[in-house]
Design a protein around this motif. Structure first.
Motif, mmCIF file in Angstrom:
data_model
loop_
_atom_site.group_PDB
_atom_site.id
_atom_site.type_symbol
_atom_site.label_atom_id
_atom_site.label_comp_id
_atom_site.label_asym_id
_atom_site.label_seq_id
_atom_site.Cartn_x
_atom_site.Cartn_y
_atom_site.Cartn_z
ATOM 1 N N THR B 363 -4.077 -0.135 -1.072
ATOM 2 C CA THR B 363 -3.158 -0.652 -0.083
ATOM 3 C C THR B 363 -1.732 -0.518 -0.571
ATOM 4 O OG1 THR B 363 -2.651 -2.542 1.325
ATOM 5 C CG2 THR B 363 -3.262 -3.006 -0.935
ATOM 6 N N GLY B 364 -0.841 -0.633 0.324
ATOM 7 C CA GLY B 364 0.538 -0.529 -0.122
ATOM 8 C C GLY B 364 1.455 -1.089 0.941
ATOM 9 N N ILE B 365 2.613 -1.463 0.522
ATOM 10 C CA ILE B 365 3.622 -1.923 1.469
ATOM 11 C C ILE B 365 4.965 -1.395 1.020
ATOM 12 C CG2 ILE B 365 4.011 -4.137 0.299
ATOM 13 C CD1 ILE B 365 4.282 -5.305 3.192
ATOM 14 N N SER B 366 5.769 -1.049 2.008
ATOM 15 C CA SER B 366 7.036 -0.422 1.698
ATOM 16 C C SER B 366 8.085 -1.081 2.553
ATOM 17 C CB SER B 366 6.888 1.027 2.144
ATOM 18 O OG SER B 366 7.582 1.864 1.397
ATOM 19 N N PHE B 367 9.174 -1.411 1.965
ATOM 20 C CA PHE B 367 10.220 -2.073 2.720
ATOM 21 C C PHE B 367 11.544 -1.371 2.437
ATOM 22 C CE2 PHE B 367 12.864 -5.291 4.433
ATOM 23 C CZ PHE B 367 13.939 -5.413 3.556
ATOM 24 N N ASN B 368 12.290 -1.044 3.474
ATOM 25 C CA ASN B 368 13.602 -0.427 3.276
ATOM 26 C C ASN B 368 14.599 -1.118 4.179
ATOM 27 O OD1 ASN B 368 15.665 1.390 2.590
ATOM 28 N ND2 ASN B 368 15.164 2.727 4.295
ATOM 29 N N GLY B 369 15.667 -1.587 3.617
ATOM 30 C CA GLY B 369 16.691 -2.231 4.424
ATOM 31 C C GLY B 369 18.013 -1.520 4.219
ATOM 32 N N PHE B 370 18.790 -1.471 5.256
ATOM 33 C CA PHE B 370 20.047 -0.727 5.202
ATOM 34 C C PHE B 370 21.056 -1.437 6.073
ATOM 35 C CE2 PHE B 370 22.659 3.074 5.321
ATOM 36 C CZ PHE B 370 23.161 3.119 6.603
#
Lengths: 437, 1060
Positions: B363-370
């Motif tokens: 499983t994996g989770i990815s978060f990107n904020g800009f």
């Protein structure tokens, strides 16, 4: 651990089973099929007319001898050759676009509405729109359909002036029967407006007999409708008094509502020095001389101001963006009535009407009775009374006085204005350009 | 000998043998990477010809029992195998060198990865470090010139602005050419700008149909796959990168100042080139001395442009155990632009976590904020440049005294006073200065303070540039967040099921204020206070079944999946006017009637199903088939679904027996692919419907005519593309060359067709037409020198692209569109047999000479603004509505797509120094540059009386004369350029020195961007790449005109990379 795995697997399946619908439509905008009441479309038809106000005001006075531009390329209005087509983006194209949108809106109302009053108002607006188009461009495309074909370009072919006038007359006649005069107090179309406009149309066509009968009805029925000449000429104009007793129909303009299609300087500012393109003597010396020759100080002082370094207009006062565009007022009807009477051989009745206007302007009565003399007197009176209201050029063309008044020989091709070139391109040449451009 | 004796001898021999045999001893060592001296965990080591071996631990250590004569082999993916013969070393320090043959390099393809050697499509790849090495504010800018077939055009020149990206040929006639951006498998709604370049592991560009077809309906413009860094097992690693740069505009001194103009005028008059006979000599002298003596004159260029600077910081950490790996980063960048009031600021954060739950689940989770804030110049730069450069920007005592004296002189000459030229409306009550006699030092200078053209040396009646800039503001704020999670389950060996659920949200706020004091007439109607807020949110759910299996020499990889995506747009826009002149600007201060409010609420839905099979036999014969079916809510009810197939094959000829042992040719691969893709192009959410929009009228609500006519047949554009390619490698792939030739055929093109205004709208959308494109791409790389302490690699790419319109659904031509600014147009033609967006105009033969100007001294930078025009068919009439074939005078003058574009990158390293150069260029494009019409001849252009006859011909030479508003080719200029985009020189500190301060590597570098930028001779503005993407712009059919583009920027940078 096994339980967790089963839960996770289940999650995966659930997530993949999201159902979604491909038929989307917005919740906050309407589609034509869903309308039952065409009030909104009719209001839009009125609103679109605002886009034609300044262009026709500019064409009417700046093309003629009342006002002038001092900077290129706007000074092409003063040269009678193909040069003025550089102004199409500024004036002719927004004019054309706004009016055809108004026409399409009226077609929708006429075809779909069950409200006779609405249909009457729509026909009035359609007649008014085509009248402006035919005065400016000559032959134009005649669209009477609410959903014109997007594929068949033959519907765009320009119809001869006579056919367009026939349609205008038909529309205004229907409007006249379907309406009453209650619209006068709210700025909407009324029976008397339809009849007055019909008379004006007949004058433009040169049909003095029909003109006379319609104009007579208006002049005689004015009192009953609550209309009458304003005692003070200056009170006709300005934002505070624009729904006064003299205005029969005006396109309502408000500073806080966007004008359709046209985005340039508004018509009062073109002539009062409000735009750099016409801030050096926007009023011609010729107009000043005309006022002086007539000894007319009342209207001269209410129309122009010579005290500053530049001759500017003050007719619209400080109304600026609020000034409604007067399409038809009682003085205009009376003068046209006088002209019709004169052309039909009744000069004495003609001067009775003419003198109503003259006495309001504190001028002495005209006593001449020779047809030609009366004709000239009426024409001069029109010029001074209706200056800066977008009439002059069209009156000159209508009466054949262009060369005499402008002082040069102007090719009759340039009595009309050029069709926007985007129309010629978009119709792949089915819409043709006016000769000379 | 009896048996007993034999046994004793044998035993003794054996004993002795074992005594003589070397003892096994334990050897220890550490394995590091030669490139950055970091330790490498997981490196496989074994004793050759045995099965003894292992893998290095977290810290790169290994330990094994060996004997003298053993050969130890160290191997690691992506590195050259190393063999060490054991003599008697007790410890070993192994330094692994990266393998540039990359035969086993993994390439990310749609929904999976593939070995590069097994690829059959046209995919270009670039590593994250190459992207991060370019100091650009955006990732997409950094890609310029690095990849064949990818054209990046710096359309606006402003920091943080979207560049125009075009992969291969424009697949859309209207609408943007932007490719689909997929970040870690999730197609994002933002642009590449939302990704921090330091987070990127690699970028793959899917160029041909076969590679992009798996993305179906969004793949027609190409697909950019971005893979971000993930953690690796091992101790946490940290990295800190920072740089600081300052920049200037590249080209200078286009506008003349007053004194330069006076000197020029005097010289021209003396030489007899100008005719001043119609001007009063006293007035002429007054004006020229006015220009010469005006104190503190400042060129508008010097005021508008400044030195910009940028700082950037980026910090990342990564690490993990066998079960959980992570990568996180934070980045910040702050840039001040080269134009006054221009700026850009952004903040990025990312967290990628990948985990294993037991043996079967991943499983994996990815978060990107800009978050970014872009300060855009509040006023049209073209308009600001029109001010006369004859005075300072703010009054000084000297300039006030001068102005008053000049006014006296003017009145003495009988001219009107300067104050009389002031326009009505701008009263003292509003804060305007109505007289030059009440000026104070520090007040804004307006041109009219110096008179107008007829009585002084000033020009327009407008407010000065400082007043305009101080009273306008344009800001764009963007907030973007993307969350992506996946769960994958291994059902059987080789069979996995994976589900992805992700969402992104983008919130953009555009703010525009134009205040009262920016308008010389103090007109409330010229003011604006606009704010538009749009939130775009999108949810995507995707489930795929993956199967990979090797059966002997057969390798099979198959994937099947379903995908759902729903995007919503919600927003409001406020347009205010009559903004009062107050210190604080706020919507609550406006009258309700002055604010027009619009709202937006749209939903788009897409459903898809897809599948792909990749097959390789013996790594030699390769084939791939894919198919996708998409349904989209934007299309007409009759045509919402479409199917897109693709097939590709390849042959690794170098693995064949007849080439296997060839020393020179180490790679020969032939590829062929064909497939179809669809695109929804520029369609909005509801274009197949006809909708009435409410509007305010004097009588109440009105319903405006729909801008679209209902079209139930509105459907996809289909792009069928074929790609032929071959890859060659020489000398163990030290030199490689890839060549691709593609042709693409787009059908049912969505166009915005111009229609007559009689229909109530001026354009309708339909599918009509066919465009064919083709091009060739070359990618070349060479590891020219590869020594221990000196290496030099070069790679280059060149791409060509040609497009031709082959059908327009029965029409010969789309309606012609005159496009430009305020009537200064060229005509854009799109006709069968021509390219998309051809520019046609009247051919000019030079500008009318200055001596025919009534008054040449009137305006600094003056030119006549009228041109001699050639009568192509000698019929005595200049017809700007028809082409030469049709009997008129229009000719083709250019087109904005380059004939070819190229990039050349060279990187060298010597001991601890490294240097890289990047050249880039494009050749053969033309741009319609409107600006010179403005600062050249705006206020001039009055020719002497009698110059032209009634037909518009110049009396002195019979040639026709036309002005800028008559569709001339005069400002269609060559947009070719050649740039040294980037030069970087870096120095890496010696390992032991770095270790002393607790760092594993330190590198400092200096770089310059656009150190050299060669423009074509006839290009007269600041940026040949700049094109307008708003206003009259209507997609590729009208692409290629430039209005006030921000200049090319040259910058110098100093930066630091730390790893610890």
């Amino acid at each position: 651990m096994k339980k967790i795995k089963i839960i996770l697997l289940g999650l995966m399946l659930v997530v993949s089973a999201c159902s979604t619908d491909l038929d989307q439509s917005p919740s906050n905008i309407a589609s034509p099929e869903s309308l039952t009441d065409f009030d909104g479309v009719l209001n839009a038809a009125y609103n679109y007319q605002t886009g034609s106000a300044t262009p026709i005001a500019v064409m009417g006075d700046f093309r003629a001898d009342n006002t002038q531009f001092d900077e290129s390329p706007h000074n092409s209005f003063a040269t009678f050759n193909g040069d003025v087509s550089t102004m199409e983006g500024d004036f002719f194209q927004p004019f054309y676009s706004a009016l055809y949108k108004s026409i399409l809106s009226t077609n929708i109302v006429i075809e779909n509405s069950s409200n006779a009053r609405h249909i009457g108002e729509a026909k009035f607006l359609r007649g008014l729109a085509y009248f402006k188009l035919v005065k400016v461009f000559g032959d134009v495309t005649l669209n009477l359909s609410a959903a014109p074909s997007t594929e068949d370009t033959s519907i765009l072919k320009r119809k001869p002036v006579a056919d367009v006038y026939a349609q205008i007359v038909s529309d205004l006649t229907d409007a006249k029967s379907a309406l009453d005069n209650s619209g006068l107090s709210s700025g909407r179309a009324s029976a008397i407006a339809a009849q007055g406009l019909l008379g004006k149309v007949y004058m433009q066509m040169g049909d003095y007999m029909n003109a006379e009968s319609n104009l007579a009805a208006v002049v005689n029925g004015a009192g009953a409708a609550g209309l009458g000449l304003m005692p003070n000429f200056a009170d006709i104009f300005g934002s505070g008094t624009d729904l006064n007793t003299e205005v029969i129909f005006a396109t309502q303009i408000s500073g806080s509502i966007a004008i359709s299609d046209y985005s340039g300087t508004t018509f009062p500012l073109w002539s009062n020095g409000g735009d750099t393109k016409s801030d050096e003597d926007p009023i011609t010396a010729d107009l000043v001389n005309a006022f002086d020759a007539a000894g007319d100080t009342t209207r001269k002082n209410a129309t122009i101001d010579l005290s500053g370094p530049s001759r500017i207009a003050v007719k619209y006062g400080s109304a600026g963006a609020e000034q409604d565009f007067i399409e038809l007022r009682l003085a205009d009807v009376i003068l046209l009535y006088a002209e019709a009477l004169n052309e039909n051989g009744n000069s004495s009745s003609a001067i009775t009407q003419l003198n109503k206007i003259r006495s309001r302007a504190n001028l002495a009565n005209v006593t001449a009775t020779a047809k030609a003399t009366v004709r000239t007197a009426i024409a001069n009176e029109r010029r001074l009374e209706l200056a800066l209201e977008g009439h002059r050029w069209f009156d000159l063309v209508r009466t054949g006085a262009v060369n005499a008044e402008m002082g040069m020989n102007i090719d009759s091709n340039y009595h009309l204005f050029p069709i926007p070139t985007s129309e010629i391109f978009a119709s792949n040449g089915v819409i043709t350009q006016n000769p000379g451009y | 000998m009896n048996l007993k004796q034999n046994i004793i001898v044998l035993l003794v021999l054996l004993f002795n043998t074992s005594l003589f045999a070397q003892e096994e001893y334990t050897i220890k060592g550490i394995v590091t990477s030669q490139a950055d001296n970091t330790t490498l965990p997981g490196v496989t080591y074994r004793i050759v010809n045995t099965d003894k071996g292992g893998a290095t631990d977290f810290d790169g250590n290994f330990e094994i029992k060996v004997q003298k004569g053993d050969v130890l082999e160290f191997s690691y993916l992506g590195y050259v195998k190393q063999l060490v013969v054991i003599e008697d070393q007790k410890t070993l320090a192994i330094s692994m060198v990266e393998d540039n043959t990359s035969l086993d390099e993994i390439v990310v393809v749609g929904y999976g990865t593939r070995k590069k050697s097994n690829l059959t499509g046209a995919i270009s790849k670039i590593g994250g470090d190459d992207v991060a090495a370019v100091q650009a504010t955006r990732v997409d800018e950094a890609l310029a010139g690095k990849l064949a077939g990818v054209l990046i055009q710096n359309a606006s020149g402003e920091p943080g602005a979207d560049p125009k990206i075009q992969i291969r040929a424009a697949s859309s006639v209207s609408g943007s050419t932007n490719p689909l951006i997929v970040v870690d498998g999730f197609p994002i709604s933002g642009s590449l700008a939302t990704v921090n370049s330091n987070d990127i592991q690699s970028i793959e560009i899917l160029k041909d149909a076969a590679s992009a077809a798996i993305y179906g309906s969004r793949g027609a413009n190409g697909v950019v796959l971005v893979t971000t860094k993930k953690g690796k097992t091992g101790k946490p690693k940290f990295s800190y990168n920072t740089y600081s740069s300052f920049s200037n505009k590249y080209r200078d001194n286009i506008l003349k100042t007053g004194s330069e103009w006076a000197a020029h005028s005097r010289a021209e008059i003396a030489a007899g080139n100008w005719d001043v006979s119609q001007i009063d000599p006293a007035f002429l002298e007054y004006r020229l001395t006015g220009y010469e003596n005006s104190p503190d004159e400042m060129s508008v260029e010097d005021f508008l442009y400044q030195t910009g600077n940028t700082t950037s910081h980026n910090f990342s950490m990564s690490g993990g155990t066998d079960d959980v790996k992570y990568f996180g980063s934070v980045g910040y960048q702050d840039a001040t632009g080269i134009v006054r009031t221009q700026g850009f600021e952004r903040l990025n954060a990312r967290l990628n976590i990948d985990a294993k739950l037991g043996e079967k689940f991943k499983t994996g989770i990815s978060f990107n904020g800009f978050a970014s804030k872009r300060q855009i110049v509040g006023w049209d730069v073209r308009d600001l440049s029109r001010a006369y450069s004859v005075h300072p920007i703010y009054h000084t005592e000297a300039s006030i005294a001068f102005v008053q004296a000049l006014d006296q002189q003017a009145q003495a000459l009988g001219l009107s006073s300067f104050d009389s030229g002031v326009n009505g409306g701008a009263t003292e009550a509003l804060g305007y200065n109505r007289s030059i006699y009440t000026l104070e030092p520090g007040d804004y200078v307006n041109d009219w303070h110096y008179g107008r053209a007829n009585n002084g040396i000033g020009g327009s009646g407008d407010q000065g540039p400082a007043a305009k800039l101080d009273n306008s503001e344009r800001t764009q704020r963007t907030y973007f967040m993307n969350i992506n999670s996946y769960l994958s389950y291994n059902i059987l060996e080789g069979l996995d099921v994976k589900t992805v659920l992700g969402g992104d949200m983008r919130d953009t706020q555009d703010y525009y204020w134009r205040g009262l004091m920016s308008d010389a007439k103090g007109r409330g109607s010229a003011t604006n206070l606009d704010q538009t807020d749009v939130k775009v949110s999108s949810i995507l759910s995707e489930t795929t079944l993956n199967y990979t299996k090797d059966f002997g020499k057969h390798n099979l990889a198959a994937i099947a999946g379903v995908e759902f995506q729903s995007t919503t747009f919600r927003g409001t826009s406020l347009d205010g006017t009559n903004v009062p002149n107050t210190a604080v600007v706020n919507f609550s201060l406006l009258l309700p009637a002055d604010i027009a409010v619009k709202e937006r609420d749209e939903t788009r839905v897409r459903k898809s199903i897809f599948g792909r099979v990749n097959y390789a036999y013996d790594d030699k014969y390769l084939a791939s088939v894919s198919i996708r079916r998409d349904g989209d809510s934007r299309f007409g009810a009759n045509n919402q679904y479409a199917t897109f197939p693709a097939v590709s094959v390849g042959w690794n000829a170098h693995k064949e027996s007849f080439l296997e042992d060839n020393d020179v040719l180490s790679k020969l691969k032939l590829r062929f692919s064909t497939g179809s893709l669809g695109t929804a192009s520029f369609l909005g959410s509801y274009n197949s419907l006809s909708l009435l929009s409410p509007t305010a009228t004097v009588y109440g609500t009105g319903f405006n005519i729909p801008s679209d006519v209902a079209n139930l047949d509105l459907t996809w554009q289909t792009n069928t593309e074929t790609n032929f390619g071959f890859d060659l490698g020489f000398l163990n792939n030290r030199f490689t060359l890839g060549v691709d030739y593609y042709t693409s055929d787009i059908e049912d093109i969505l166009i915005n067709q111009s229609v007559s205004e009689v229909l109530g709208t001026n354009a309708i959308k339909l599918n009509s037409g066919d465009v064919r494109s083709s091009g060739v791409e070359f990618e070349f790389s060479a590891a020219i020198i590869q020594k221990n302490d000196f290496s030099w690699n070069v790679n280059a790419n060149l791409s060509t692209v040609n497009t031709e319109i082959t059908d327009l659904g029965g029409l010969d031509e789309l309606p012609r569109q005159p496009v430009g600014q305020s009537g200064r147009d060229v005509v854009f033609r799109n006709y069968v047999g021509g390219q998309i967006g051809e520019m046609w105009a009247l051919e000019t033969a030079g500008q009318v000479e200055m001596k025919y100007l009534e008054d040449g001294t009137r305006n600094p930078n003056n030119s006549t603004g009228e041109y001699y025009v050639i009568d192509q068919n000698n019929d005595g009439v200049i017809d700007k509505t028809r082409t030469v074939e049709e009997g008129g005078d229009l000719v083709k003058v250019g087109q904005n797509t380059p004939d070819f574009y190229w990039g050349l990158n060279s990187s060298m390293s010597y001991k601890d120094f490294d240097m890289s150069l990047q050249f880039q260029g494009a050749q053969g494009a033309e741009v319609f540059n409107i600006d010179p019409y403005y600062y050249g001849s705006q206020w001039g252009g009055r020719l002497v009386d009698g110059f032209k006859d009634a037909d518009g011909r110049a009396v002195h030479n019979g040639m026709f004369v036309k002005g800028a508003k008559d569709n001339l080719d005069a400002n269609v200029q060559d947009a070719s350029y050649l740039a040294l985009r980037n030069i970087t020189i870096g120095y890496t500190l010696k390992q032991n020195l770095a270790k002393k301060v607790g760092l594993s590597s330190v590198r400092v570098y200096g770089a310059a961007t656009n150190l050299l930028y060669l423009m074509a001779d006839n290009y007269t503005s600041y940026n040949p790449e700049g094109i307008e993407t708003t206003g009259d712009y209507n997609g590729p059919t009208t692409s290629g005109f430039q209005v006030g583009a921000s200049p090319v920027v040259r910058s110098f940078t100093l930066g630091l990379n730390l790893n610890f």
